[in-house]
Structure formats: C-alpha cells, structure tokens
Design an enzyme around this catalytic site. Structure first.
Site, PDB file in Angstrom:
ATOM      1  N   ASP A   1     -49.095   0.391   8.256  1.00  0.00           N
ATOM      2  CA  ASP A   1     -48.794   0.029   6.871  1.00  0.00           C
ATOM      3  C   ASP A   1     -49.529   0.916   5.879  1.00  0.00           C
ATOM      4  O   ASP A   1     -49.089   1.079   4.736  1.00  0.00           O
ATOM      5  CB  ASP A   1     -49.171  -1.442   6.635  1.00  0.00           C
ATOM      6  CG  ASP A   1     -48.516  -2.024   5.395  1.00  0.00           C
ATOM      7  OD1 ASP A   1     -47.506  -1.454   4.940  1.00  0.00           O
ATOM      8  OD2 ASP A   1     -49.008  -3.039   4.881  1.00  0.00           O
TER       9      ASP A   1
ATOM     10  N   CYS B   1     -41.722  -5.715  -6.221  1.00  0.00           N
ATOM     11  CA  CYS B   1     -42.619  -6.851  -6.375  1.00  0.00           C
ATOM     12  C   CYS B   1     -42.453  -7.464  -7.753  1.00  0.00           C
ATOM     13  O   CYS B   1     -42.109  -6.782  -8.725  1.00  0.00           O
ATOM     14  CB  CYS B   1     -44.074  -6.405  -6.176  1.00  0.00           C
ATOM     15  SG  CYS B   1     -45.227  -7.798  -5.973  1.00  0.00           S
TER      16      CYS B   1
ATOM     17  N   CYS C   1     -61.675   0.885  10.264  1.00  0.00           N
ATOM     18  CA  CYS C   1     -60.292   1.308  10.052  1.00  0.00           C
ATOM     19  C   CYS C   1     -60.193   2.814   9.813  1.00  0.00           C
ATOM     20  O   CYS C   1     -60.989   3.389   9.066  1.00  0.00           O
ATOM     21  CB  CYS C   1     -59.707   0.554   8.860  1.00  0.00           C
ATOM     22  SG  CYS C   1     -58.033   1.047   8.400  1.00  0.00           S
TER      23      CYS C   1
ATOM     24  N   TYR D   1     -54.704  -3.069  -7.938  1.00  0.00           N
ATOM     25  CA  TYR D   1     -55.233  -2.319  -6.802  1.00  0.00           C
ATOM     26  C   TYR D   1     -54.217  -2.115  -5.680  1.00  0.00           C
ATOM     27  O   TYR D   1     -54.575  -1.641  -4.597  1.00  0.00           O
ATOM     28  CB  TYR D   1     -56.461  -3.031  -6.213  1.00  0.00           C
ATOM     29  CG  TYR D   1     -56.212  -4.486  -5.879  1.00  0.00           C
ATOM     30  CD1 TYR D   1     -55.304  -4.867  -4.904  1.00  0.00           C
ATOM     31  CD2 TYR D   1     -56.890  -5.493  -6.550  1.00  0.00           C
ATOM     32  CE1 TYR D   1     -55.074  -6.189  -4.598  1.00  0.00           C
ATOM     33  CE2 TYR D   1     -56.669  -6.830  -6.258  1.00  0.00           C
ATOM     34  CZ  TYR D   1     -55.765  -7.171  -5.271  1.00  0.00           C
ATOM     35  OH  TYR D   1     -55.528  -8.491  -4.980  1.00  0.00           O
TER      36      TYR D   1
END
Length: 379
Positions: free
Chosen positions: A277, A15, A330, A21
């Site tokens: 993910d 990235c 979740c 976070y």
C-alpha cells in the site's frame, strides 16, 4: 498458492474527507494517473475470479482507499455474490474494511455484522487532536461523525477496531486519548506512525512526528497498557501484542515488526496490482488482473526482488542490541522514494522505547509462556 492476501481499492484514492497527512494523496500526486475512479463491475468480477482461482485454502480481502464506502453498498453485495459464484473450492474468505466512518448508517453496519466484516474505524484520539487533521471536504470537523459511526457499529454487533495515526498532535496527548478510548469502550486498538511525503525531508509538516516524540509516545502508551494488563483489563494493542509474541518465539503478523515485506497484493480500481500500500506507484506496478493472473503477478514480483530488497538493513542496524525484536521496522520508514534503504527514521524512537520497556516486556512474555505450560507464576 495455498493462501492469498489482497487489498482492494474500490474507490481508488477518492475520499469524502481531507486529512492533512494522508499518505495516499501523496502517492497519487507522484504517479501519472492520480485516481482510477470507482472500480467497475467487470473489473470486480475479474479480480474475484483471479483471487479464487489462485487460493486453495484461504484468502483475506481488505477493502481500503481512499474511502472504500464511496463505491456504495451494492458494490459489496455484488462482491459477495461473485465470491459465491467463483468459490468452487470452498476457500475460507475473511473480509475487512478500513473506513473513516463518515457515511456509515444502520444499513451499512447491519451489512457488516451479518456478513462478518471486520471494520477498521479511523479515529485520532480526542476531539482536538482528531479535528486538527481530519476535516471533511468542506473543511468541517468530523469527530462526532466518527463517534456516531462507532455507536452504530456497536449497536449492530459488528466487529470493529480503531486505527489511530500517531502524529505530532496525537503523540503528546496519548494519556488523554487512552483514557478516552477506555470510556468509549474501544478494546481493539492499532496505532500507526504518521508518514511524511515521499520526496520530502522528514519533519517539515505541522503534523510531522519527531523521533523523540514518538519514542516517548511508545513509552507512555506501554506504561498505561501495562497497568491495565496487571488488572486484567488491557485493550488489544497490535504493536505490543506482536512484540510479546516475538519474545515468545512467535512470528509477528505485522510486516513492520517482521522487518521484511510480506507477500501482499494491492489492487487499484482499474485492476492494477502493486506489492504494498505504500508503493502504489507506477514503477512498482506488477500487472493488471483484467488481463493477467497471479502467476504472472508473482513472477514479476520475484523479478523485481521487492521482497528481497526489504531485507537490506544497514550494518549499524544489524549490530544494534535491539535488532532481534525491532528488526529494522517498516521498509517505508527506511527508504525514501528512489533511494537505497537506510536507517529507520524512527530508530531513535525504538531505542528509547526498548531501553525503557524491553525488560518489562520480557517479564510479560515469560509469564505468558509459564501460563501456557500451566506453570504458576507471579502476577
């Protein structure tokens, strides 16, 4: 397999930003090999070939990261070329890409528009809340980079939505953020709760989202959305749309709001496949598309009972008066790495939210059903 959903990580966890976070940085720190670099052309070809030999009617491909634009625009041109080569069954293919927007220019945005990519643009509200957590690799602010990307996407005619991480800084500012999004014309919005590191007690980071703060955030956001709904100018907010759909008897498209994991295939840059993910970790690896097909991947998924284990809700959860609409949320919010699923860390948040807003959601759902049947209802 009539339809298939695949998330591809072309640049692994690489990235050009350093968001404090980032859950994927945390995942990379908890596996033997942190990054798999940029996906090779051969691996890309094998992945596309495997997808299209498996899908019969539809496939959805999402490019994610890390930052997927680091693979370069030619990577995506090659992807479309390979889809044409292997799509002998004329399967419908949808594309989406989640980006921080940092490198987007006219060429990227034109490509997205011309090839009907749905772009998710990460924006954390107003400048102060965004720049507090979302710095570039040199530690510089990124807010105006993202706004520039949004303007370019709009000018190119590309479809895009904004994705906002709800954390300890954004949640208390939702009224200002909502108004800012209205001014910017952001009509498609998604809000996701910030995750703390997988092996850490909840609430220890400066960005951590406390349950009571998240609960008030949901109430405040719903209040704002409901006002706009009554005036016919509400933005699309995924979470609320799914809740209304549940009350209308529809299946939510969000696995978080189903309360059980959906059948997903997350493909790392080396071709390895994982079930979610949030679980791109060594112990959850299902195989590698360079060597194996989805028949092997799905057999290992069944053997691992990953989907079935997500149905393990606590007794207190199942007895909760809001379980029918909450459904436990979740799995990642109910389970720390290496533990059995327990109570959702945002259980208090959802109890606050449903206590304050469920009756109004039920009214909205009833009105929507009346409108579908052509029955006049009060507005």
């Amino acid at each position: 397999m009539p339809a298939i959903q695949v998330m591809i990580k072309p640049a692994s966890g690489l990235c050009n930003m350093r968001c404090s976070y980032c859950f994927y940085v945390d995942e990379m720190a908890n596996r033997r090999q942190a990054s798999y670099g940029i996906m090779s052309e051969q691996t890309l070809e094998n992945v596309i070939m495997r997808i299209l030999e498996t899908a019969d009617s539809y496939c959805g491909i999402v490019f994610h990261g890390g930052e997927p634009t680091l693979a370069g625009l030619d990577f995506y041109r090659k992807c479309l070329e390979l889809e044409q080569k292997y799509n002998t069954k004329k399967v419908k293919i949808d594309h989406a890409l989640q980006t921080n927007g940092y490198v987007l220019d006219e060429e990227w945005c034109s490509f997205f528009a011309q090839n009907h990519f749905l772009v998710g643009l990460s924006v954390d509200g107003i400048k102060a809340t965004h720049d507090a957590c979302r710095k570039d690799a040199e530690g510089q602010d990124t807010y105006f980079h993202v706004l520039h990307a949004a303007r370019l996407l709009e000018e190119a005619g590309a479809d895009f939505n904004v994705l906002t991480v709800v954390n300890g800084r954004t949640a208390p500012k939702i009224r200002r953020i909502y108004e800012q999004y209205r001014k910017l014309g952001f009509k498609w919005q998604q809000y996701i709760a910030c995750l703390d590191p997988v092996l850490e007690e909840q609430g220890k980071q400066d960005y951590s989202l406390r349950a009571e703060v998240y609960g008030q955030f949901l109430i405040d956001l719903f209040d704002l959305w409901e006002i706009d709904l009554k005036q016919g100018r509400q933005p699309y907010i995924r979470q609320f749309e799914n809740y209304i759909g549940i009350l209308m008897g529809q299946m939510p498209e969000s696995c978080e709001q189903r309360g059980v994991c959906s059948l997903q295939n997350v493909v790392e840059a080396d071709g390895s496949v994982y079930p979610c993910d949030f679980y791109v970790l060594d112990e959850y690896r299902l195989g590698n598309l360079n060597a194996e097909g989805f028949d092997v991947i799905d057999r290992r998924r069944r053997e691992s009972r990953f989907l079935e284990n997500s149905c393990n809700h606590t007794e207190s959860c199942k007895k909760c008066p809001y379980f029918g609409i909450c459904r436990g949320g979740c799995r990642r919010h109910r389970q720390q790495l290496g533990t059995e699923p327990g109570e959702n860390c945002f259980c208090e948040s959802y109890r606050m939210f449903f206590a304050a807003c469920l009756p109004r959601m039920q009214e909205i759902a009833q009105l929507c059903m009346q409108q579908k049947r052509g029955v006049p209802g009060k507005s």
